[in-house]
Design a protein around this motif. Sequence first.
Motif, PDB file in Angstrom:
ATOM      1  N   CYS A 188       1.216  -1.041   0.001  1.00 34.67           N
ATOM      2  CA  CYS A 188       0.174  -0.281  -0.397  1.00 34.67           C
ATOM      3  C   CYS A 188       0.665   0.910   0.030  1.00 34.67           C
ATOM      4  O   CYS A 188       2.033   1.282   0.489  1.00 34.67           O
ATOM      5  N   GLN A 189       0.333   2.479  -1.132  1.00 33.70           N
ATOM      6  CA  GLN A 189       1.160   3.754  -1.034  1.00 33.70           C
ATOM      7  C   GLN A 189       0.753   4.851   0.108  1.00 33.70           C
ATOM      8  O   GLN A 189      -0.322   4.468   0.538  1.00 33.70           O
ATOM      9  N   MET A 209       4.241   9.568   6.959  1.00 34.08           N
ATOM     10  CA  MET A 209       4.759   9.061   7.409  1.00 34.08           C
ATOM     11  C   MET A 209       5.842   8.721   7.988  1.00 34.08           C
ATOM     12  O   MET A 209       7.013   9.042   6.917  1.00 34.08           O
ATOM     13  N   SER A 210       6.439   8.402   9.094  1.00 35.34           N
ATOM     14  CA  SER A 210       8.036   7.845   9.696  1.00 35.34           C
ATOM     15  C   SER A 210       9.216   7.180   9.347  1.00 35.34           C
ATOM     16  O   SER A 210       9.890   7.099   9.072  1.00 35.34           O
ATOM     17  N   LYS A 211       8.073   5.623   8.969  1.00 33.66           N
ATOM     18  CA  LYS A 211       8.255   4.586   8.596  1.00 33.66           C
ATOM     19  C   LYS A 211       7.215   3.476   8.197  1.00 33.66           C
ATOM     20  O   LYS A 211       6.088   3.543   7.903  1.00 33.66           O
ATOM     21  N   THR A 267       2.478  -0.788   4.001  1.00 29.60           N
ATOM     22  CA  THR A 267       2.726   0.848   3.516  1.00 29.60           C
ATOM     23  C   THR A 267       3.768   1.421   3.449  1.00 29.60           C
ATOM     24  O   THR A 267       4.424   1.344   5.140  1.00 29.60           O
ATOM     25  N   PHE A 268       4.088   2.077   2.853  1.00 27.85           N
ATOM     26  CA  PHE A 268       5.650   2.495   2.449  1.00 27.85           C
ATOM     27  C   PHE A 268       5.375   3.677   2.210  1.00 27.85           C
ATOM     28  O   PHE A 268       4.974   3.783   1.571  1.00 27.85           O
ATOM     29  N   PRO A 269       5.836   4.329   2.997  1.00 26.78           N
ATOM     30  CA  PRO A 269       5.961   5.993   3.168  1.00 26.78           C
ATOM     31  C   PRO A 269       6.421   6.901   1.366  1.00 26.78           C
ATOM     32  O   PRO A 269       7.411   5.946   1.146  1.00 26.78           O
ATOM     33  N   VAL A 270       5.827   7.867   0.708  1.00 27.77           N
ATOM     34  CA  VAL A 270       6.592   8.024   0.158  1.00 27.77           C
ATOM     35  C   VAL A 270       7.241   9.848  -0.023  1.00 27.77           C
ATOM     36  O   VAL A 270       6.654  10.268   0.795  1.00 27.77           O
ATOM     37  N   SER A 271       7.801   9.821  -0.337  1.00 25.80           N
ATOM     38  CA  SER A 271       9.089  11.121  -0.217  1.00 25.80           C
ATOM     39  C   SER A 271       8.323  11.932  -1.140  1.00 25.80           C
ATOM     40  O   SER A 271       8.610  13.235  -0.990  1.00 25.80           O
TER      41      SER A 271
END
Length: 404
Positions: free
Chosen positions: A63-64, A69-71, A84-88
């Motif tokens: 999941c995007q 999100m910090s981690k 769920t991975f954060p995106v920058s």
Amino acid sequence: MLRKLTLRRCVGIEPGAKCMTAKKTIAILGTRGIPACHGGFETFAERLALHLNEQGWIVTVYCQGTKEMSKPVHDTWRGIRRITFPVSREGAAATLEFDWTCVRDVVKNPPGVALTLGYNTAIFCIWMRLCGVKNIINMDGLEWRRDKWRTHERAWLWLNERIGCWVGNHLIADHPAIADHLSTRVSRNKITTITYGADHVEKANRDKLADFSLAADKYAIFIGRPEPENSVMEVVQAFSRKRRDAKLVVLGNYEPNRRPYHREVMDAASDEVVFPGAIYDTDMIRALRYHARFYLHGHRVGGTNPSLVEAMGAGSAIIAHDNPFNRWVAGSGSRYFSSTNQCEDHIEELLKDDSAVAKMRSDSRERFASTFQWSGVLDEYETLLARYCVKAEEPMALTPEERL
């Protein structure tokens, strides 16, 4: 190193630990995640994940996340493992970042089989192929043909379609015409055609229509992204040429202050055309489809379009753009247009002819029941995925053609 990665097939098992039970495991990539709240691929990922979980698979869906999100977050939703991975970044750059992060994680924690939905970043799948991860790719539609892409974007998509054909262990086409196209790239033995599915809608809450001041059977509906290749302008112009004593509901995220095409479409609309925005509430969408007099479908590029199948599942009379994709999906019981004039003629006739509308609704239900129900679609996916799923104790032998 690659040999170790290929052998470690149990989700959640540390390197060196013994896998006591050989369960079928799958990772699903290429969507924004579940539960679905964006589009067709997310809806499909949700339905397939739940189906496989019920059949005893261990399912992971990527999941995007967001920039805030910090981690990464690992959790479970209705028995489905979510990562769920954060995106920058934002926009297309965020998609690239997210997809590459998912691929790296799959390689580090390989499932029995991966299912990648879409080929837009198929270049990253090269790494999965090199590391021995079995990867089935749903090749979606002819994305690179869409009018909205600039030259360099079109070239990127065209190249990734080619790469996806080469590096996927097997390809899924959602339409016979897409399978024909892919067969010009790779052997037919590497392609399986499985359509998109939808729910059979037998009733819907009519009270929902009051939110938009609509009366059942006194409006038509159009659902699709506001892009030129979806024929939005042609449909809106056709409906707006005269008073209809009916409404046209056009669903989609319109931003007239930012997108010139959106502004042009809205300027071309009469006061009988309603733009309620993008709606993701399932009950509301079902009610709008089910109680509409007919559904207008303008998509020109792609295979089996989810919104068309969902309209058929609701028993809608269909007026669709005339192309091989729509004709195969909607069948001979629907009406087709290739110009604004033709579209207007169909609108005019169906607003007056109750018997024609009733016949078209019956034909839509029959065509839907024969080909597009979720139960059959999901069973076909499971059969194909199981064929490629590598269990820890039982690696599967594939034919030479399937290894290509």
